[in-house]
Design a protein around this motif. Structure first.
Motif, short mmCIF file in Angstrom:
data_model
loop_
_atom_site.label_atom_id
_atom_site.label_comp_id
_atom_site.label_asym_id
_atom_site.label_seq_id
_atom_site.Cartn_x
_atom_site.Cartn_y
_atom_site.Cartn_z
N SER A 1 -14.90 49.15 23.99
CA SER A 1 -15.52 47.91 24.46
C SER A 1 -14.48 47.11 25.25
CB SER A 1 -16.02 47.09 23.27
OG SER A 1 -14.92 46.47 22.64
N THR B 1 -16.09 50.38 28.89
CA THR B 1 -17.11 51.36 29.29
C THR B 1 -18.12 50.73 30.25
OG1 THR B 1 -16.90 52.19 27.04
CG2 THR B 1 -18.71 53.08 28.36
N GLY C 1 -17.09 53.70 9.39
CA GLY C 1 -16.20 53.10 10.39
C GLY C 1 -14.97 52.41 9.79
P1 A2P Z 1 -13.78 48.55 20.13
O1 A2P Z 1 -12.60 48.91 19.25
O2 A2P Z 1 -13.36 48.12 21.49
O3 A2P Z 1 -14.76 47.62 19.46
P2 A2P Z 1 -15.93 52.37 14.25
O4 A2P Z 1 -17.10 53.30 14.07
O5 A2P Z 1 -14.69 52.86 13.63
O6 A2P Z 1 -16.27 50.97 13.90
O7 A2P Z 1 -15.64 52.37 15.86
C1 A2P Z 1 -16.61 52.01 16.80
C2 A2P Z 1 -16.12 52.37 18.21
O8 A2P Z 1 -17.14 51.99 19.13
C3 A2P Z 1 -14.86 51.63 18.63
O9 A2P Z 1 -14.06 52.44 19.45
C4 A2P Z 1 -15.45 50.47 19.44
O10 A2P Z 1 -14.55 49.95 20.40
C5 A2P Z 1 -16.57 51.18 20.15
N1 A2P Z 1 -17.53 50.20 20.67
C6 A2P Z 1 -18.17 49.22 20.00
N2 A2P Z 1 -18.95 48.49 20.83
C7 A2P Z 1 -18.81 49.04 22.07
C8 A2P Z 1 -19.34 48.76 23.37
N3 A2P Z 1 -20.19 47.74 23.58
N4 A2P Z 1 -18.95 49.54 24.42
C9 A2P Z 1 -18.10 50.56 24.23
N5 A2P Z 1 -17.55 50.88 23.02
C10 A2P Z 1 -17.90 50.14 21.96
#
Ligand code: A2P
Length: 349
Positions: A38, A58, A162
């Protein structure tokens, strides 16, 4: 450098960081790795094979020039970005539940149904972590003796929910040890109304409740099993339980075979020679796998195989695997290896 341009979406997450580790060990040629997350993580740096890679926010055009995209950022992010990635020519291996039951999307455990990859239209789904390890352990039995019924109870680690769930377990454990009030914000399901402590506890709910009194996690295991084994007639019932373990899912699996020549000895023989399985089964010497046995390993461990005492065709076993590796990151990277081997790293026109 020749090879594939690979992207990891969700690179900072519990599974995404493991995907990066598994890509370091992959045998297919990799020309470049792009790390996506994100906006919050944009600009942070992670290392791949000793090289620093800057994480990017992204956007749809993140996938221009990408051959293989591994997704693990949650179902809604997959829904948003997988079609965009495919439009730009990337093959998506999706670790969320967003596309698993789509008829056009193969749901693949390479040891079990690698051939299903031939039908892919750009998206391939990685099954639920608990389903994968059960499939690896049961497919050798199904192939030799047939399978008519499965009843599974899971003992699932918090990392499946997570990084924030891992942190919640650690914080609650510390609060309990300090005799402080315990705060619960995430488990059993982030999206549900009530939250309960996971430290020193066992929660009989993973994901939110769905039809007939089963949770989504339980429905995933039941539906995905039939899809992967390509057999709608197998009876499957699941009870999924979260326990205070960081990594390593354990399962008590009861199954009924079709062929009455099946014996414990015969099933052990099949498991000993099955791909991705390590049999650790000797009650005399207390040999059986535990959750910690599996951490950091790519295989699925099986022990406690025994015959049911009342049901002629029934058996029980204990199945353990690292939910972040075979249950997620390794299975995804293994799918990429299979795609390369079968020359399927392309989006059909
Ligand atoms: P970020 O660290 O920038 O929030 P987990 O399952 O361990 O909680 O990880 C979730 C993953 O999904 C993390 O890498 C998180 O990145 C990513 N993520 C969450 N929201 C988004 C988004 N809107 N766009 C891209 N990646 C995302």
């Amino acid at each position: 450098m020749s090879g594939y341009h690979v992207a990891v979406l969700g690179a900072t997450g519990a599974v995404g960081t493991k995907m990066l580790e598994m890509l370091e060990e992959a045998t297919f040629p990799i020309a470049s790795v792009k790390l996506l997350a994100s906006k919050r993580s944009a600009g942070k740096v992670l290392s791949f094979k000793g090289q620093d890679i800057v994480i990017e926010e992204t956007i749809p055009d993140s996938f221009v020039g990408v051959d293989i995209a591994l997704f693990s950022a949650g179902g809604s992010i997959s829904k948003e970005f997988a079609p965009e990635a495919v439009k730009r020519g990337a093959v998506v291996i999706d670790n969320t539940s967003a596309y698993r039951m789509d008829v056009d999307v193969p749901l693949v455990v390479p040891e079990v149904n690698e051939a299903a990859l031939h039908t892919h239209q750009g998206i391939i789904a990685n099954p639920n972590c608990s389903t994968i390890q059960m499939m690896v352990a049961l497919e050798p039995v199904r192939k030799k003796y047939g399978l008519s019924r499965i009843i599974v109870s899971t003992y699932q680690a918090v990392s499946g929910a997570g990084i924030s769930a891992i942190n919640e377990l650690k914080e609650q454990a510390q609060q309990m040890l300090n005799d402080e009030p315990v705060e619960a914000h995430i488990l059993p399901a982030g999206g549900d109304k009530k939250h309960f402590p996971i430290a020193f506890n066992a929660l009989p709910q993973i994901d939110v409740f769905s039809d007939a009194g089963y949770t989504y996690e339980e429905w995933k295991m039941m539906n995905e099993t039939k899809k992967i084994m390509e057999d709608e007639t197998i009876k499957v019932a699941a009870t999924c339980v979260r326990i205070p373990v960081v990594s390593g899912h354990s399962e008590s699996v009861y199954f009924e075979v079709k062929d009455n020549s099946a014996t414990v000895f015969g099933i052990k023989h099949e498991l000993e020679h099955a791909p991705g399985v390590i049999l650790q089964d000797d009650p005399e010497s207390q040999l059986y796998p535990t959750a910690l046995t599996s951490v950091g390993k790519k295989e699925t461990f099986v022990g406690r195989l025994r015959k049911d005492l009342d049901e002629e065709l029934g058996f029980h076993m204990w199945v353990v695997s690292d939910n972040l590796l075979k249950g997620a990151a390794w299975n995804s990277v293994e799918i990429a290896e299979s795609l390369h081997k079968l020359d399927l790293v392309r989006v059909p026109k």
